[in-house]
Motif scaffolding. Sequence first.
Motif, PDB file in Angstrom:
ATOM      1  N   TRP A  29       0.821  -1.218   0.000  1.00  0.00           N
ATOM      2  CA  TRP A  29       0.000   0.000   0.000  1.00  0.00           C
ATOM      3  C   TRP A  29       0.850   1.262   0.000  1.00  0.00           C
ATOM      4  O   TRP A  29       0.317   2.362  -0.003  1.00  0.00           O
ATOM      5  CB  TRP A  29      -0.937   0.006   1.205  1.00  0.00           C
ATOM      6  CG  TRP A  29      -2.039  -0.989   1.071  1.00  0.00           C
ATOM      7  CD1 TRP A  29      -2.080  -2.254   1.567  1.00  0.00           C
ATOM      8  CD2 TRP A  29      -3.274  -0.819   0.357  1.00  0.00           C
ATOM      9  NE1 TRP A  29      -3.248  -2.880   1.213  1.00  0.00           N
ATOM     10  CE2 TRP A  29      -4.004  -2.022   0.472  1.00  0.00           C
ATOM     11  CE3 TRP A  29      -3.824   0.235  -0.374  1.00  0.00           C
ATOM     12  CZ2 TRP A  29      -5.258  -2.196  -0.115  1.00  0.00           C
ATOM     13  CZ3 TRP A  29      -5.076   0.058  -0.953  1.00  0.00           C
ATOM     14  CH2 TRP A  29      -5.781  -1.141  -0.821  1.00  0.00           C
ATOM     15  N   GLY A  30       2.178   1.111   0.007  1.00  0.00           N
ATOM     16  CA  GLY A  30       3.057   2.266  -0.085  1.00  0.00           C
ATOM     17  C   GLY A  30       4.088   2.279   1.026  1.00  0.00           C
ATOM     18  O   GLY A  30       4.200   1.345   1.828  1.00  0.00           O
ATOM     19  N   VAL A  31       4.869   3.362   1.070  1.00  0.00           N
ATOM     20  CA  VAL A  31       5.906   3.546   2.085  1.00  0.00           C
ATOM     21  C   VAL A  31       5.290   4.231   3.295  1.00  0.00           C
ATOM     22  O   VAL A  31       4.633   5.271   3.160  1.00  0.00           O
ATOM     23  CB  VAL A  31       7.067   4.388   1.524  1.00  0.00           C
ATOM     24  CG1 VAL A  31       8.149   4.575   2.585  1.00  0.00           C
ATOM     25  CG2 VAL A  31       7.649   3.726   0.288  1.00  0.00           C
ATOM     26  N   VAL A  32       5.491   3.673   4.454  1.00  0.00           N
ATOM     27  CA  VAL A  32       4.808   4.162   5.655  1.00  0.00           C
ATOM     28  C   VAL A  32       5.119   5.634   5.917  1.00  0.00           C
ATOM     29  O   VAL A  32       6.229   6.105   5.687  1.00  0.00           O
ATOM     30  CB  VAL A  32       5.165   3.317   6.898  1.00  0.00           C
ATOM     31  CG1 VAL A  32       4.635   1.901   6.760  1.00  0.00           C
ATOM     32  CG2 VAL A  32       6.666   3.307   7.148  1.00  0.00           C
ATOM     33  N   ASP A  33       4.114   6.338   6.419  1.00  0.00           N
ATOM     34  CA  ASP A  33       4.224   7.750   6.771  1.00  0.00           C
ATOM     35  C   ASP A  33       3.817   7.874   8.240  1.00  0.00           C
ATOM     36  O   ASP A  33       2.634   7.978   8.563  1.00  0.00           O
ATOM     37  CB  ASP A  33       3.300   8.588   5.886  1.00  0.00           C
ATOM     38  CG  ASP A  33       3.456  10.085   6.124  1.00  0.00           C
ATOM     39  OD1 ASP A  33       3.892  10.468   7.225  1.00  0.00           O
ATOM     40  OD2 ASP A  33       3.126  10.872   5.225  1.00  0.00           O
ATOM     41  N   PRO A  34       4.779   7.842   9.167  1.00  0.00           N
ATOM     42  CA  PRO A  34       4.440   7.835  10.595  1.00  0.00           C
ATOM     43  C   PRO A  34       3.576   9.010  11.050  1.00  0.00           C
ATOM     44  O   PRO A  34       2.609   8.813  11.802  1.00  0.00           O
ATOM     45  CB  PRO A  34       5.817   7.848  11.273  1.00  0.00           C
ATOM     46  CG  PRO A  34       6.714   7.173  10.288  1.00  0.00           C
ATOM     47  CD  PRO A  34       6.223   7.651   8.944  1.00  0.00           C
ATOM     48  N   VAL A  35       3.918  10.220  10.613  1.00  0.00           N
ATOM     49  CA  VAL A  35       3.145  11.383  11.063  1.00  0.00           C
ATOM     50  C   VAL A  35       1.707  11.301  10.568  1.00  0.00           C
ATOM     51  O   VAL A  35       0.755  11.551  11.322  1.00  0.00           O
ATOM     52  CB  VAL A  35       3.815  12.693  10.590  1.00  0.00           C
ATOM     53  CG1 VAL A  35       2.903  13.886  10.879  1.00  0.00           C
ATOM     54  CG2 VAL A  35       5.162  12.875  11.276  1.00  0.00           C
ATOM     55  N   ARG A  36       1.533  10.948   9.326  1.00  0.00           N
ATOM     56  CA  ARG A  36       0.185  10.834   8.776  1.00  0.00           C
ATOM     57  C   ARG A  36      -0.620   9.757   9.499  1.00  0.00           C
ATOM     58  O   ARG A  36      -1.811   9.923   9.765  1.00  0.00           O
ATOM     59  CB  ARG A  36       0.277  10.513   7.281  1.00  0.00           C
ATOM     60  CG  ARG A  36      -1.030  10.612   6.538  1.00  0.00           C
ATOM     61  CD  ARG A  36      -0.800  10.411   5.042  1.00  0.00           C
ATOM     62  NE  ARG A  36      -2.009  10.619   4.293  1.00  0.00           N
ATOM     63  CZ  ARG A  36      -2.092  10.521   2.965  1.00  0.00           C
ATOM     64  NH1 ARG A  36      -1.004  10.218   2.264  1.00  0.00           N
ATOM     65  NH2 ARG A  36      -3.228  10.722   2.337  1.00  0.00           N
ATOM     66  N   ALA A  37       0.051   8.662   9.847  1.00  0.00           N
ATOM     67  CA  ALA A  37      -0.630   7.570  10.534  1.00  0.00           C
ATOM     68  C   ALA A  37      -1.117   7.984  11.916  1.00  0.00           C
ATOM     69  O   ALA A  37      -2.125   7.472  12.412  1.00  0.00           O
ATOM     70  CB  ALA A  37       0.299   6.368  10.654  1.00  0.00           C
ATOM     71  N   LEU A  38      -0.416   8.932  12.535  1.00  0.00           N
ATOM     72  CA  LEU A  38      -0.774   9.371  13.889  1.00  0.00           C
ATOM     73  C   LEU A  38      -1.665  10.600  13.907  1.00  0.00           C
ATOM     74  O   LEU A  38      -2.185  10.959  14.964  1.00  0.00           O
ATOM     75  CB  LEU A  38       0.493   9.654  14.697  1.00  0.00           C
ATOM     76  CG  LEU A  38       1.082   8.520  15.542  1.00  0.00           C
ATOM     77  CD1 LEU A  38       0.142   8.115  16.663  1.00  0.00           C
ATOM     78  CD2 LEU A  38       1.439   7.317  14.700  1.00  0.00           C
TER      79      LEU A  38
END
Length: 411
Positions: A328-337
Motif C-alpha cells: 500500500w506504499g511507504v509508511v508515513d508515521p506522522v500521517r498515521a498518527l
Amino acid sequence: MVTRRLLAVSAATVLSVIGLPLSTASTASAEDSSPCTFPGKKYEGRPWSLQRVLMDQLWSQSTGKGVRVAVIDTGVDVKNPQLAKAVDAKSGVNLIPKDAKDANGNKLERGKENGTTDTVGHGSKVAGIIAARPAKGTGFVGLAPDATIIPVQQNDADGHGTAKTLADAIQYAIAKEADVINISQDTANAVEPTPLLKEAIDKALAREIVVVASAGNDGLGGNVKRTYPASYEGVLAVAASDRNNERAAFSQSGDFVGVAAPGVDMISTVPGGGHCADNGTSFSAPYVAGLAALIKAKHQGWTQAQIVAQIEQTAERSVAGHDRLVGWGVVDPVRALTEDDKPIEKPVAREGVTRAEAPTPATVHLGETPDQRAARLATYVVVGGGVLVAAIAGCAVAIRDSQRRNRRRAV
C-alpha cells in the motif's frame, strides 16, 4: 572488538535472519552489508530514515509508552546504553537449545537465559530501530522511544532457529503480554513450514497482537515468491524502500507485501555500544513495528487489524491502491498518527480513483413552440402599450405646461 557476520543456512525448516548486502540475492543468506565492530563508533548525525519524519510532531501524538514489543531474534544486548532502559530483562528468554553446536561441531556458549546478550548484533539493531532511547552525541533514536522491548533470543549465527523454535517464541511473547511482535526472519527457500508456526501466529492475532514480519531479500531481478511467516494472513509483511521512497532492489515482491519502510543504510545500535549501518527488510520491519507501537499507545482500544489498516491506509504511494512491490506504499508515521479520527478495518484505494459526477448538459433550443411565440408577442404588446401610454401622458403634461406659460405672458 569483535567482528561478527551472519552465516547462511539452507535447511527448509531453518529460519534466517535477513540483514542483507545489496550485492546478494539469497533470502537464506544473512551476512551484514559491512563488517560491524562491537562495540561500534557512535553515529553523530540524524539517520536519513528519521530525517524523513517530523519527529517533534510525531512524538506530540505518541511515544509508545506502555506498549510492549517482542523482538524475536538473536537477542538484545543491554550493554548498549540506548537499549539498557528499553529492555524488560525480566521478561526475556533464550530459546536456543542448550546443547547447540557451531558449524565445526563445538558446543556453543549460551548467552544469558533472559536473552539480553547478542553475539550476532542483528537483534540489537532491530530493537534499536524500534525503541532505542535518546542519547547525547547521536541523532539516532528509536521511532517509539518509550516502548518496552521483550528480548526473545531464538536464532543465532549458526542457524539454530527453526520454525518450531519460532512458534515457541511467539507463544512465549503472547504469555508475556506483548502488544506487538517483530519477526525479522523467514524460512529458507521460501518453504511453508510446520503448521505449528501458523497456529502460533493465529493465536497471537486472536489476542489482538500486531505481528510484523520482514518480506525477505530475494527480490533482485523481479523475483516474486511468498515467504513465511510474512505470507500468513493477518501478518503485516514489510518490504524495504530506499531514500527515494522506491522499492530497494533486493526487497522481495509479492501480493502478500503490506507496506514498505526504509531498509537501506539503516543506522542502529550494536552490542556493547555505538552504531553501524545495515541493509535489508530485517530493518524495515522494526521501523513499522515501532510505528505500530506508537498507534497502539495512542489508541489502546483499536484491534490489531485496525492498527494494520491505519498503517496501510496512510502510507505514501504512487498508485491508487496496492501493488506487489511496496504494498500500500511507504509508511508515513506522522500521517498515521494524525489522520486517525476513527479506526478503519481495511485500507481502500484513494489517489486518482475518485469519480466525479458528470455535469448536466445545457438544453439546446432549436426552435419555438406556438405557446412560446404567443407568450413572446403578448409580452411585446404589454411592454409596447406601456411605452405608448407613457409617451402620451408625457406629451399631455408638456402641452399643459406650455399653455400655462403662454397665459402668464398674456397677462
